[in-house]
Design a protein around this motif. Structure first.
Motif, mmCIF file in Angstrom:
data_model
loop_
_atom_site.group_PDB
_atom_site.id
_atom_site.type_symbol
_atom_site.label_atom_id
_atom_site.label_comp_id
_atom_site.label_asym_id
_atom_site.label_seq_id
_atom_site.Cartn_x
_atom_site.Cartn_y
_atom_site.Cartn_z
ATOM 1 N N SER A 1 0.828 -1.209 0.000
ATOM 2 C CA SER A 1 0.000 0.000 0.000
ATOM 3 C C SER A 1 0.861 1.257 0.000
ATOM 4 O O SER A 1 0.495 2.270 -0.603
ATOM 5 N N GLN A 2 2.004 1.199 0.651
ATOM 6 C CA GLN A 2 2.884 2.360 0.653
ATOM 7 C C GLN A 2 3.550 2.559 -0.703
ATOM 8 O O GLN A 2 3.757 3.693 -1.138
ATOM 9 N N ILE A 3 3.870 1.460 -1.373
ATOM 10 C CA ILE A 3 4.402 1.562 -2.740
ATOM 11 C C ILE A 3 3.362 2.185 -3.661
ATOM 12 O O ILE A 3 3.658 3.063 -4.483
ATOM 13 N N VAL A 4 2.112 1.733 -3.518
ATOM 14 C CA VAL A 4 1.017 2.280 -4.329
ATOM 15 C C VAL A 4 0.868 3.777 -4.086
ATOM 16 O O VAL A 4 0.735 4.577 -5.022
ATOM 17 N N ASN A 5 0.890 4.174 -2.810
ATOM 18 C CA ASN A 5 0.727 5.586 -2.476
ATOM 19 C C ASN A 5 1.798 6.453 -3.110
ATOM 20 O O ASN A 5 1.549 7.618 -3.450
ATOM 21 N N TYR A 6 2.985 5.894 -3.287
ATOM 22 C CA TYR A 6 4.105 6.690 -3.783
ATOM 23 C C TYR A 6 4.302 6.563 -5.294
ATOM 24 O O TYR A 6 4.634 7.543 -5.964
ATOM 25 N N LEU A 7 4.095 5.368 -5.827
ATOM 26 C CA LEU A 7 4.506 5.094 -7.212
ATOM 27 C C LEU A 7 3.373 4.843 -8.180
ATOM 28 O O LEU A 7 3.615 4.588 -9.365
ATOM 29 N N ALA A 8 2.128 4.915 -7.727
ATOM 30 C CA ALA A 8 1.002 4.693 -8.644
ATOM 31 C C ALA A 8 0.439 6.004 -9.180
ATOM 32 O O ALA A 8 -0.671 6.045 -9.704
ATOM 33 N N LYS A 9 1.208 7.064 -9.077
ATOM 34 C CA LYS A 9 0.778 8.383 -9.552
ATOM 35 C C LYS A 9 2.034 9.189 -9.886
ATOM 36 O O LYS A 9 3.155 8.783 -9.522
ATOM 37 N N PRO A 10 1.882 10.304 -10.577
ATOM 38 C CA PRO A 10 3.063 11.136 -10.848
ATOM 39 C C PRO A 10 3.763 11.530 -9.555
ATOM 40 O O PRO A 10 3.118 11.854 -8.561
ATOM 41 N N SER A 11 5.085 11.476 -9.568
ATOM 42 C CA SER A 11 5.864 11.771 -8.371
ATOM 43 C C SER A 11 6.646 13.072 -8.553
ATOM 44 O O SER A 11 7.681 13.099 -9.204
ATOM 45 N N ARG A 12 6.086 14.149 -8.050
ATOM 46 C CA ARG A 12 6.692 15.481 -8.104
ATOM 47 C C ARG A 12 7.259 15.775 -9.506
ATOM 48 O O ARG A 12 8.480 15.950 -9.684
ATOM 49 N N PRO A 13 6.402 15.859 -10.505
ATOM 50 C CA PRO A 13 6.875 16.076 -11.883
ATOM 51 C C PRO A 13 7.588 17.406 -12.087
ATOM 52 O O PRO A 13 8.265 17.593 -13.104
ATOM 53 N N GLU A 14 7.468 18.306 -11.129
ATOM 54 C CA GLU A 14 8.131 19.604 -11.267
ATOM 55 C C GLU A 14 9.627 19.545 -10.952
ATOM 56 O O GLU A 14 10.356 20.527 -11.161
ATOM 57 N N ILE A 15 10.107 18.386 -10.468
ATOM 58 C CA ILE A 15 11.516 18.297 -10.062
ATOM 59 C C ILE A 15 12.468 18.454 -11.253
ATOM 60 O O ILE A 15 13.467 19.177 -11.173
ATOM 61 N N LEU A 16 12.172 17.783 -12.372
ATOM 62 C CA LEU A 16 13.084 17.877 -13.525
ATOM 63 C C LEU A 16 13.169 19.304 -14.064
ATOM 64 O O LEU A 16 14.290 19.800 -14.280
ATOM 65 N N PRO A 17 12.044 20.006 -14.272
ATOM 66 C CA PRO A 17 12.164 21.408 -14.692
ATOM 67 C C PRO A 17 12.947 22.263 -13.699
ATOM 68 O O PRO A 17 13.700 23.159 -14.103
ATOM 69 N N TYR A 18 12.783 21.971 -12.406
ATOM 70 C CA TYR A 18 13.530 22.732 -11.409
ATOM 71 C C TYR A 18 15.029 22.454 -11.523
ATOM 72 O O TYR A 18 15.850 23.383 -11.478
ATOM 73 N N LEU A 19 15.389 21.183 -11.682
ATOM 74 C CA LEU A 19 16.798 20.840 -11.870
ATOM 75 C C LEU A 19 17.376 21.574 -13.078
ATOM 76 O O LEU A 19 18.483 22.119 -13.026
ATOM 77 N N ASN A 20 16.619 21.582 -14.169
ATOM 78 C CA ASN A 20 17.068 22.288 -15.380
ATOM 79 C C ASN A 20 17.267 23.775 -15.110
ATOM 80 O O ASN A 20 18.261 24.369 -15.547
ATOM 81 N N LYS A 21 16.335 24.360 -14.369
ATOM 82 C CA LYS A 21 16.418 25.788 -14.056
ATOM 83 C C LYS A 21 17.665 26.109 -13.227
ATOM 84 O O LYS A 21 18.283 27.170 -13.398
ATOM 85 N N GLN A 22 18.045 25.163 -12.370
ATOM 86 C CA GLN A 22 19.218 25.372 -11.521
ATOM 87 C C GLN A 22 20.523 24.988 -12.226
ATOM 88 O O GLN A 22 21.592 25.087 -11.643
ATOM 89 N N GLY A 23 20.398 24.524 -13.480
ATOM 90 C CA GLY A 23 21.583 24.242 -14.286
ATOM 91 C C GLY A 23 21.940 22.779 -14.429
ATOM 92 O O GLY A 23 22.974 22.444 -15.001
ATOM 93 N N PHE A 24 21.068 21.882 -13.921
ATOM 94 C CA PHE A 24 21.378 20.460 -13.888
ATOM 95 C C PHE A 24 20.530 19.633 -14.862
ATOM 96 O O PHE A 24 19.472 20.073 -15.318
ATOM 97 N N ALA A 25 21.000 18.406 -15.124
ATOM 98 C CA ALA A 25 20.235 17.346 -15.799
ATOM 99 C C ALA A 25 19.670 17.777 -17.147
ATOM 100 O O ALA A 25 18.553 17.423 -17.500
ATOM 101 N N LYS A 26 20.466 18.485 -17.924
ATOM 102 C CA LYS A 26 20.032 18.883 -19.260
ATOM 103 C C LYS A 26 20.520 17.909 -20.322
ATOM 104 O O LYS A 26 20.088 17.948 -21.475
ATOM 105 N N ARG A 27 21.428 17.013 -19.943
ATOM 106 C CA ARG A 27 21.963 16.027 -20.888
ATOM 107 C C ARG A 27 22.571 14.854 -20.136
ATOM 108 O O ARG A 27 22.700 14.891 -18.925
#
Length: 252
Positions: free
Chosen positions: A226-252
């Motif tokens: 049930s805890q796996i479902v709560n965490y991984l059965a839905k989008p997980s903080r999709p704003e993290i990648l754009p934030y990383l990009n904004k801070q200069g990271f994970a562009k390639r």
């Protein structure tokens, strides 16, 4: 500092502490904890991590609201994560390439590998610090929910390019003695020479162990699945990648 508990006893008796006494942590002890954290290994000797100590009451209040997803809650409404405000010390661990950019403006921090290096460095510092704290009679809990609104947190902490807040940590003298939560057995975690997937039977057995733990000690109908479902059965903080990009990271 000579009255610290043995390492093995400390590590094998770890529990997350969310209720603390009002006793403060001395500056001497806090600096010892920082030194213990920084004594850990660092990838490539880059030292790609920083700690932000949050002492301002209003800032703690604002961060607590992020952690509890209470940004829209009205004044006076009850919500969780009280320990963010009430612990003796609240720390935020960040991956940090800002120092590298200061010394080398053309530093290529946009590779995804740099994210892994920073995350690993910050985690090693934090775990060294927490184990040391527990050996000296303190308790603590990691706070990943600071990432519930990473843009707002970044604004509150005035973070420049090259910094990403990864997780928080509450520290203080324990005012509770919670039971240890079950962990997966070594037979599931450890493989030899090649990856060995866990069997369904092993995972079901652990699921039952977790279910018993929650039923008996927390009077809750929960298991590991049930805890796996709560965490991984839905989008997980999709704003993290754009934030990383904004801070200069994970562009390639």
């Amino acid at each position: 500092m000579t009255n610290s508990k043995p390492t093995l006893d400390t590590v094998l008796n770890h529990r997350s502490i969310r209720k603390f006494t009002q006793e403060p942590i001395s500056e001497e002890l806090l600096n010892t904890l920082f030194s213990a954290g920084m004594a850990g290994s660092t990838s490539g000797y880059l030292q790609s991590a920083s700690i932000i100590r949050v002492t301002d009451k209003q800032l703690r209040y604002d961060i607590r609201r992020i952690c509890a997803n209470a940004q829209d809650a009205k004044e006076g409404e009850k919500y969780g994560h009280h320990y963010v405000e009430n612990c003796a010390e609240f720390l935020i661990f960040c991956m940090d390439s800002n120092r590298h950019l200061t010394l080398l403006p053309e530093a290529q921090i946009d590779w995804t590998e740099v994210v892994l290096v920073g995350a690993v460095d910050a985690t090693i510092i934090a775990q060294n610090l927490l184990v040391t704290a527990e050996s000296l009679g303190l308790g603590g809990v990691y706070i990943g929910s600071v990432r519930n609104d990473i843009d707002k947190l970044s604004e509150l902490l005035k973070l420049p390019k090259g910094i990403v807040p990864l997780f928080g940590m509450c520290l203080g003298y324990p005012d509770q003695d919670p039971a240890m939560r079950p962990r997966l057995p070594n037979s599931v975690i450890v493989s030899t020479n090649q990856y060995e997937p866990a069997s369904k039977a092993e995972l079901d057995a652990f699921n039952d162990t977790v279910k018993d733990y929650y039923s008996q000690l927390r009077h809750a109908d929960m298991d590991w699945t049930s805890q796996i479902v709560n965490y991984l059965a839905k989008p997980s903080r999709p704003e993290i990648l754009p934030y990383l990009n904004k801070q200069g990271f994970a562009k390639r």
